[in-house]
Design a protein around this motif. Sequence first.
Motif, PDB file in Angstrom:
ATOM      1  N   LYS A  61       0.839  -1.162  -0.144  1.00  0.00           N
ATOM      2  CA  LYS A  61      -0.119  -0.033  -0.165  1.00  0.00           C
ATOM      3  C   LYS A  61       0.710   1.325   0.088  1.00  0.00           C
ATOM      4  O   LYS A  61       2.088   1.416   0.657  1.00  0.00           O
ATOM      5  N   MET A  62       0.279   2.292  -0.718  1.00  0.00           N
ATOM      6  CA  MET A  62       1.283   3.553  -0.826  1.00  0.00           C
ATOM      7  C   MET A  62       0.591   4.431   0.263  1.00  0.00           C
ATOM      8  O   MET A  62      -0.693   4.477   0.527  1.00  0.00           O
ATOM      9  N   VAL A  63       1.451   5.163   0.936  1.00  0.00           N
ATOM     10  CA  VAL A  63       1.302   5.913   2.136  1.00  0.00           C
ATOM     11  C   VAL A  63       1.867   7.231   1.676  1.00  0.00           C
ATOM     12  O   VAL A  63       3.179   7.265   1.653  1.00  0.00           O
ATOM     13  N   PRO A  64       1.282   8.537   1.984  1.00  0.00           N
ATOM     14  CA  PRO A  64       1.779  10.034   2.045  1.00  0.00           C
ATOM     15  C   PRO A  64       2.789  10.006   3.025  1.00  0.00           C
ATOM     16  O   PRO A  64       2.417   9.693   4.161  1.00  0.00           O
ATOM     17  N   VAL A  65       3.954  10.698   2.774  1.00  0.00           N
ATOM     18  CA  VAL A  65       4.876  10.960   3.897  1.00  0.00           C
ATOM     19  C   VAL A  65       5.407  12.454   3.492  1.00  0.00           C
ATOM     20  O   VAL A  65       5.163  13.050   2.357  1.00  0.00           O
ATOM     21  N   LYS A  66       5.943  13.103   4.295  1.00  0.00           N
ATOM     22  CA  LYS A  66       6.509  14.693   4.302  1.00  0.00           C
ATOM     23  C   LYS A  66       7.635  14.636   5.321  1.00  0.00           C
ATOM     24  O   LYS A  66       7.733  13.896   6.447  1.00  0.00           O
ATOM     25  N   THR A  67       8.632  15.615   4.905  1.00  0.00           N
ATOM     26  CA  THR A  67       9.538  15.920   6.010  1.00  0.00           C
ATOM     27  C   THR A  67       8.736  16.874   7.106  1.00  0.00           C
ATOM     28  O   THR A  67       7.950  17.728   6.706  1.00  0.00           O
ATOM     29  N   SER A  68       9.171  16.712   8.231  1.00  0.00           N
ATOM     30  CA  SER A  68       8.486  17.518   9.502  1.00  0.00           C
ATOM     31  C   SER A  68       8.962  18.774   9.312  1.00  0.00           C
ATOM     32  O   SER A  68       8.589  20.004   9.936  1.00  0.00           O
ATOM     33  N   ALA A  69      10.131  19.287   8.623  1.00  0.00           N
ATOM     34  CA  ALA A  69      10.573  20.821   8.359  1.00  0.00           C
ATOM     35  C   ALA A  69      11.392  20.897   7.022  1.00  0.00           C
ATOM     36  O   ALA A  69      11.616  19.669   6.440  1.00  0.00           O
ATOM     37  N   PRO A  70      11.423  22.131   6.565  1.00  0.00           N
ATOM     38  CA  PRO A  70      12.027  21.869   5.339  1.00  0.00           C
ATOM     39  C   PRO A  70      13.586  21.592   5.475  1.00  0.00           C
ATOM     40  O   PRO A  70      14.379  21.721   6.519  1.00  0.00           O
ATOM     41  N   VAL A  71      13.980  20.920   4.169  1.00  0.00           N
ATOM     42  CA  VAL A  71      15.409  20.353   4.233  1.00  0.00           C
ATOM     43  C   VAL A  71      16.101  21.450   3.152  1.00  0.00           C
ATOM     44  O   VAL A  71      15.518  21.968   2.216  1.00  0.00           O
ATOM     45  N   ARG A  72      17.539  21.199   3.173  1.00  0.00           N
ATOM     46  CA  ARG A  72      18.034  21.903   2.074  1.00  0.00           C
ATOM     47  C   ARG A  72      17.843  21.423   0.640  1.00  0.00           C
ATOM     48  O   ARG A  72      17.913  20.335   0.439  1.00  0.00           O
ATOM     49  N   LYS A  73      17.655  22.213  -0.350  1.00  0.00           N
ATOM     50  CA  LYS A  73      17.210  21.758  -1.610  1.00  0.00           C
ATOM     51  C   LYS A  73      18.513  20.970  -2.132  1.00  0.00           C
ATOM     52  O   LYS A  73      18.105  20.291  -3.038  1.00  0.00           O
ATOM     53  N   THR A  74      19.646  21.285  -1.576  1.00  0.00           N
ATOM     54  CA  THR A  74      20.876  20.581  -1.979  1.00  0.00           C
ATOM     55  C   THR A  74      20.911  19.056  -1.971  1.00  0.00           C
ATOM     56  O   THR A  74      21.417  18.082  -2.331  1.00  0.00           O
ATOM     57  N   GLU A  75      19.918  18.816  -0.575  1.00  0.00           N
ATOM     58  CA  GLU A  75      19.876  17.417  -0.073  1.00  0.00           C
ATOM     59  C   GLU A  75      18.550  16.501  -0.687  1.00  0.00           C
ATOM     60  O   GLU A  75      18.356  15.579  -0.156  1.00  0.00           O
ATOM     61  N   ILE A  76      17.836  17.462  -1.387  1.00  0.00           N
ATOM     62  CA  ILE A  76      16.228  16.576  -1.679  1.00  0.00           C
ATOM     63  C   ILE A  76      16.843  15.236  -2.479  1.00  0.00           C
ATOM     64  O   ILE A  76      16.123  14.234  -2.034  1.00  0.00           O
ATOM     65  N   PHE A  77      17.661  15.156  -3.209  1.00  0.00           N
ATOM     66  CA  PHE A  77      17.594  13.779  -3.841  1.00  0.00           C
ATOM     67  C   PHE A  77      18.155  12.779  -2.959  1.00  0.00           C
ATOM     68  O   PHE A  77      17.901  11.520  -3.093  1.00  0.00           O
ATOM     69  N   ARG A  78      18.985  13.122  -2.140  1.00  0.00           N
ATOM     70  CA  ARG A  78      19.505  12.060  -0.949  1.00  0.00           C
ATOM     71  C   ARG A  78      18.378  11.688  -0.073  1.00  0.00           C
ATOM     72  O   ARG A  78      18.278  10.631   0.133  1.00  0.00           O
TER      73      ARG A  78
END
Length: 115
Positions: A61-78
């Motif tokens: 089953k697919m479940v939505p997730v998110k980060t609890s706070a903003p992350v650095r744009k340079t780290e999004i792929f990681r």
Amino acid sequence: MLQTITCIECPIGCTIEAEAEGGAVVSVRGNGCPRGKAYAQSEATCPVRVVTSTVRTSSGKMVPVKTSAPVRKTEIFRVMKIINAAHPDLPLHIGDVLVRDVDEGADLVVAGNAE
């Protein structure tokens, strides 16, 4: 270096000019409020975003997730690699932490209930 930034802090969308020298913002013009100034300073030095996605649970089953706070744009792929590697077991509830500290204290949390 002068950067032109469209603010996304509210629906107005001010066009802001931020001038940076040596990695620091020296002037901000065009913001309609203090939030716009803070946004422009962040965008000019270290832009950040909240990452939203989905994870496939161990049952498929697919479940939505998110980060609890903003992350650095340079780290999004990681961070996306971490999200793609997560396969939690059900049940899951909004706010459950799946992975702690994916970037500078931001956790990966469940954004929708799944039984």
